[in-house]
Design a protein around this motif. Structure first.
Motif, PDB file in Angstrom:
ATOM      1  N   UNK A 122      -1.528 -69.271  86.531  1.00 44.35           N
ATOM      2  CA  UNK A 122      -1.204 -70.603  87.062  1.00 44.35           C
ATOM      3  C   UNK A 122      -1.253 -70.606  88.584  1.00 44.35           C
ATOM      4  N   UNK A 123      -0.720 -69.544  89.199  1.00 36.26           N
ATOM      5  CA  UNK A 123      -0.752 -69.463  90.667  1.00 36.26           C
ATOM      6  C   UNK A 123      -2.168 -69.328  91.195  1.00 36.26           C
ATOM      7  N   UNK A 124      -2.983 -68.519  90.518  1.00 36.08           N
ATOM      8  CA  UNK A 124      -4.393 -68.369  90.931  1.00 36.08           C
ATOM      9  C   UNK A 124      -5.087 -69.718  90.917  1.00 36.08           C
TER      10      UNK A 124
ATOM     11  N   UNK B  56       5.561 -62.198  96.451  1.00 36.91           N
ATOM     12  CA  UNK B  56       5.961 -63.371  97.258  1.00 36.91           C
ATOM     13  C   UNK B  56       6.996 -64.219  96.525  1.00 36.91           C
ATOM     14  N   UNK B  57       6.636 -64.751  95.363  1.00 38.03           N
ATOM     15  CA  UNK B  57       7.560 -65.632  94.626  1.00 38.03           C
ATOM     16  C   UNK B  57       8.587 -64.799  93.871  1.00 38.03           C
ATOM     17  N   UNK B  58       9.820 -64.811  94.350  1.00 37.13           N
ATOM     18  CA  UNK B  58      10.897 -64.094  93.669  1.00 37.13           C
ATOM     19  C   UNK B  58      12.146 -64.960  93.701  1.00 37.13           C
ATOM     20  N   UNK B  84       0.203 -63.380  93.258  1.00 37.41           N
ATOM     21  CA  UNK B  84      -0.791 -64.268  92.638  1.00 37.41           C
ATOM     22  C   UNK B  84      -0.928 -65.557  93.433  1.00 37.41           C
ATOM     23  N   UNK B  85      -0.001 -65.787  94.342  1.00 35.94           N
ATOM     24  CA  UNK B  85      -0.053 -66.994  95.176  1.00 35.94           C
ATOM     25  C   UNK B  85      -1.037 -66.735  96.318  1.00 35.94           C
TER      26      UNK B  85
END
Lengths: 210, 120
Positions: A122-124, B56-58, B84-85
């Motif tokens: 989803x982030x990709x 990054x996203x945590x 993944x961001x």
């Protein structure tokens, strides 16, 4: 069915999603070590009732999913869905050789695999779209769930009044060629901030026309 | 020489994958794990690391907020954002802090390029 986008904007959204999902599919292919087949994205604007019946008609009854909320020039929820019956097969395919003998494949690990898979795919996809449009998005942490298809929309719309919900339903079916696994990507959009979304699309289209 | 790596990622699955990939580069790496920024910061009060691979996203602080909090006390540690961001804005922020960027899913050659130099 109402259309909130003009034909060029509609075409651009489908193309952006193609690219975004293409990036996500490349990642899925790398993780699962298999070829990923993608269907052409289908973009529809649906009322709550229309979306509810679309989910009931098109999806398996019991689903495993992971969703991620996003905010910025566009806001909504991106969701990755698999038939619940195939959830453990999916986890095994994802972990592959990382599944050591001393690690038990239990419900907790299944949730964690789905969560990380959703996070990556989803982030990709969302990041690729934001990058192309020169915008930025904030994405929340992924949340996993098991649900029946007739409750999915209620879950994704966070209990908002059905009349206030317009669903930009973008459905992309995908499958792993050699593992007999398939799933769906569904994007539901918050139309209270549709102006900034249309503005971003128009800016991009204007640049193309220069 | 043992090279100390700190993995900071809320996903156990992601840490499992990274550990396997790191061991694939070299067995010389000694790997520690933290599931969020607070745990990582507490770990670094009493320990050191040569490389930190940070998501990054945590939950709580994000990976770049963690770097901002610890880089003053650990200026010699190599920082790598593994996420993944892959938005350009995040990559630019990382670059501004002197943090290398690796997109998820991580492939072995990319990881070897980023951390392999420590084994020379």
């Amino acid at each position: 069915m109402i259309n909130y986008l003009n034909p060029d904007e509609h075409d651009l959204v489908v193309e952006l999603m193609n690219i975004g999902v293409g990036k996500a599919a490349a990642s899925l292919s790398q993780i699962a070590d298999d070829e990923v087949t993608l269907c052409v994205p289908k973009l529809e604007f649906l009322s709550y009732e229309e979306a509810e019946s679309a989910f009931n008609e098109r999806l398996s009854v019991a689903l495993s999913g992971v969703s991620q909320e996003f905010k910025g020039f566009i806001g909504g929820t991106a969701t990755l869905l698999f038939p619940e019956a195939r959830s453990l097969d999916l986890v095994t395919a994802m972990l592959g050789e990382e599944l050591d003998d001393d690690i038990e494949l239990d419900a907790e690990l299944e949730q964690e695999v789905l969560s990380e898979l959703g996070n990556i795919l989803l982030n990709n996809c969302l990041s690729t779209i934001a990058n192309i449009l020169g915008e930025s998005l904030h994405t929340d942490l992924p949340t996993t769930f098991h649900i029946e298809s007739d409750s999915l929309l209620k879950h994704l719309s966070k209990g908002e009044e059905p009349k206030s919900v317009v669903v930009m339903l973008l459905t992309i079916d995908f499958s792993l060629k050699h593992k007999d696994l398939s799933g769906h990507l569904v994007f539901t959009i918050d139309f209270s901030i549709v102006d900034t979304f249309k503005e971003a699309l128009q800016n991009y289209l204007n640049e193309l026309g220069e | 020489m043992t090279v100390k790596v700190l993995l900071v990622d809320d996903s156990r699955v992601s840490r499992m994958g990274l550990k396997k990939a790191i061991k694939g580069v070299s067995q010389e790496f000694e790997i520690s794990e933290a599931e969020n920024a607070d745990v990582a910061e507490a770990y670094l009060q009493d320990n050191t690391a040569d490389i930190a691979l940070i998501d990054f996203n945590m939950p709580g602080r994000n990976g770049l907020e963690l770097v901002e909090a610890i880089i003053g006390q650990h200026p010699d540690m190599k920082y790598v954002l593994v996420t993944a961001n892959i938005q350009t804005s995040i990559q630019e922020k990382a670059k501004g802090l002197g943090v290398e960027f690796v997109g998820k899913p991580v492939n072995a050659s990319q990881l070897a390029e980023v951390i392999g130099g420590f084994c020379d």
